[in-house]
Scaffold this active site. Sequence first.
Site, PDB file in Angstrom:
ATOM      1  N   GLY A  79      42.415  70.094  20.659  1.00  0.00           N
ATOM      2  CA  GLY A  79      43.791  70.125  20.183  1.00  0.00           C
ATOM      3  C   GLY A  79      43.963  70.949  18.920  1.00  0.00           C
ATOM      4  CB  SER A 107      50.363  59.586  11.444  1.00  0.00           C
ATOM      5  OG  SER A 107      51.657  60.047  11.162  1.00  0.00           O
ATOM      6  CE1 TYR A 153      51.271  59.782  17.022  1.00  0.00           C
ATOM      7  CE2 TYR A 153      52.881  59.881  15.243  1.00  0.00           C
ATOM      8  CZ  TYR A 153      51.627  60.187  15.750  1.00  0.00           C
ATOM      9  OH  TYR A 153      50.728  60.870  14.974  1.00  0.00           O
ATOM     10  CE  LYS A 172      47.976  58.838  15.464  1.00  0.00           C
ATOM     11  NZ  LYS A 172      46.633  59.362  15.813  1.00  0.00           N
TER      12      LYS A 172
END
Length: 341
Positions: free
Chosen positions: A10, A124, A148, A152
Amino acid sequence: MAVLLTGGAGYIGSHACVELLEQGYEVVVVDNFMNSSMVALDRVKYLTGKEMTLCYIDLLDEEGLERVFQNHYIEAVIHFAGLKAVGESVAYPLRYYHNNVTGTLTLIRVMDRYDVKTMIFSSSATVYGEPETTPITEDFPLSATNPYGRTKLMIEEILYDLSQSDSSWSITILRYFNPIGAHPSGLIGESPDGVPNNLLPYVTQVAVGRRPAVQVFGNNYNTVDGTGVRDYIHVVDLAIGHIRAVEKANSAPGIRAYNLGTGEGYSVLQVIEAMTETTEIPIPFEIVGPRSGDIAECYANPQRAKEELQWEATRTLYDMCRDAWRWQSENPYGYKVRVYA
């Protein structure tokens, strides 16, 4: 020392591969290529002149993952893999929980089975939710405003529980702010599928002629020019942060979280202006309504990483824009076309 990178093909993972290989580490990449490209790893090899091992495996495939640990002497894991689009997570929350959380649990089980207990986790700044003040330190209250971000946060909580139950684990949580830029060679960079979710790829796609204008979500925030302010960090600085984290984790069992950011915020309009200066191309934009959940400003206090990891970001916003533009202008459609012999 052999380091396993989940999601190593990625955007951030490929840059970390470059830094690890150049520092003499052995690299094993596990990736399902759902949101990445084999070309990125080809270019990593081209840049470094070094080989790595690629395992085309999904983290949800426990048997396949176990074979990786059987066949390679892994000493540490950098866990990048995961779905990461905020809007998509709102539309498909169960997919995000299953992929991100269950995939991590599978990875931890296999690591534990093979006594590999050093992990660097790609978290994050979304885990800070809507902070009341800035700059943000690692001891701020944690929350999340979308699925999302909650994946995390859930994974962080799992890792804290794991560390408490077994003190032999050495876990480093890296909370990224806003990675942008590309490798200075222009050979690897961010190559989003479809409409970019992040600001700078959208800006560069407008500059290269792929999109008509940048949408600026809101201009009535209490900031320098009314647009949202974020902490943008060069992806190479971010990748180097992982090297420092691996070095630290080898000598320090336990668990610790670090902000990886510059400590300085820039508004959306400031980023557009910096990219306009870099490209010398007018970049049209239009003001639209703010997005639900967006906050006025978010930037890091990175002091803990500086003191404990001996790491700090060194590249400026103009470095980020220059390298992002080199990547985009030489690869207008991302990894779909090769640019070297």
